[in-house]
Design an enzyme around this catalytic site. Structure first.
Site, PDB file in Angstrom:
ATOM      1  N   SER B 132      -8.153  -9.006   6.417  1.00 26.15           N
ATOM      2  CA  SER B 132      -7.714  -8.206   5.262  1.00 26.15           C
ATOM      3  C   SER B 132      -8.887  -7.649   4.463  1.00 26.15           C
ATOM      4  CB  SER B 132      -6.771  -9.052   4.392  1.00 26.15           C
ATOM      5  OG  SER B 132      -5.912  -9.819   5.195  1.00 26.15           O
ATOM      6  N   HIS B 155      -3.770  -5.105   7.979  1.00 26.16           N
ATOM      7  CA  HIS B 155      -2.346  -4.937   7.643  1.00 26.16           C
ATOM      8  C   HIS B 155      -2.224  -4.227   6.299  1.00 26.16           C
ATOM      9  CE1 HIS B 155      -2.525  -8.180   4.617  1.00 26.16           C
ATOM     10  NE2 HIS B 155      -3.476  -8.639   5.399  1.00 26.16           N
TER      11      HIS B 155
END
Lengths: 68, 246
Positions: B132, B155
């Protein structure tokens, strides 16, 4: 609060029992741990100087009375 | 082990080491530790160049203190450290080691921007996971490495708290996401379109959209420069330092 993490929020914001560690500093280093009668019991050293991690007085588990 | 010796007999250790060298080494380490105790300053140690190492672990903690079960890297610790490293004439380079699950967007971007803005050579190494917000942190260095066993999850961004169900919320989300997409594409070889595709990929994560990249694929996608481990990262950092000095 914007989060960009792969951890589920139930893990991050789980209100499990526990307390924030106390912090202290000595010789340009941050420490996390607990304050006891004999001094600061180190649980984590936060420093970017790799040599600090070789210092036996800064090792996790050590009680150091000089950390303020 | 108890060793029984006769009077005036000297004990010879069972292994043929060089005692003189060992004593020298011990003295050197003691000297170094004494110096650290006295001055708290940087020592060149035994390395070729004096470098510092920043380890980014657990959650990147930003404006809110996370509950105590989280291991965190706090931006109020990291930001002054980066400034001190950039300012110090004694420190020649920085190695950033990442094993993080991500965290606060603004804290992560703040640290990544500071690293990208440093004049001193910086090399990053992703170990275990650089997920991330760990992705912008990994690409912020001049050169980035990843171990083959490490993974990076890409994501969409999430928000915690009350959200209004209005179109403006989604526009705001998109803008927040664009900050990450732009930073990653500007500091690595991946294009904005390709990074967005990885972010919104379906069919790979069970309860989410996105992509899990292993070390090899992170290099193939152009996010990370090379596969490698500690010795490769340190060798690269030393060569960047020497290039800067020449």
């Amino acid at each position: 609060m914007f989060l960009y993490t792969m951890m589920p929020k139930e893990y991050i914001f789980n209100e499990a029992e526990g307390t924030q560690p106390e912090t202290g500093s000595y010789k340009n280093c941050f420490f996390e741990g607990t304050r006891g009668a004999e001094g600061f019991v180190i649980s984590r050293l936060i420093s970017t100087n790799p040599a600090d991690y070789l210092n036996k007085d800064f090792t996790p588990g050590v009680t150091n009375s000089k950390i303020k | 082990m108890v060793i029984h010796m006769k009077k005036n007999e000297t004990y010879a250790p069972p292994f043929t080491t060089e005692p003189e060298q060992d004593e020298d080494d011990c003295e050197e380490i003691d000297d170094q530790q004494e110096k650290i105790k006295e001055t708290g300053s940087v020592t060149a140690a035994n390395g070729k160049h004096p470098i510092h190492c920043l380890t980014v672990i657990g959650q990147i903690e930003g404006h809110f203190i996370l509950p105590p079960q989280n291991k965190t890297t706090k931006y109020e610790h990291v930001i002054p450290q980066l400034v001190a490293i950039e300012e110090s004439p004694e420190i020649k380079g920085l190695l950033v080691i990442l094993n993080t699950v991500g965290g606060d967007v603004e804290a992560g971007l703040a640290i990544a921007e500071l690293i990208a803005g440093m004049k001193k050579p910086v090399v990053s190494l992703v170990l275990g996971g650089g997920h991330s917000i760990g992705v912008p942190l990994a690409v912020s260095a001049k050169r980035s490495f990843i171990t083959p066993s490490a993974t990076m999850t890409v994501h969409p961004v999430r928000m915690n708290g009350i959200i209004l169900g209005v179109p403006q919320t989604f526009t705001y989300f998109d803008k927040m996401q664009e900050r990450i997409v732009r930073f990653v594409s500007e500091n690595s070889k991946i294009t904005q379109d390709n990074f967005r595709k990885l972010m919104t990929n379906v069919g790979e994560l069970a309860t989410d959209v996105g992509t899990i990249l292993d070390g090899q694929r992170a290099v193939e996608e152009g996010i990370i420069d090379s596969l490698g481990s500690l010795s490769d990262a340190i060798a690269c950092l030393y060569s960047l330092i020497e290039e800067g000095e020449s």
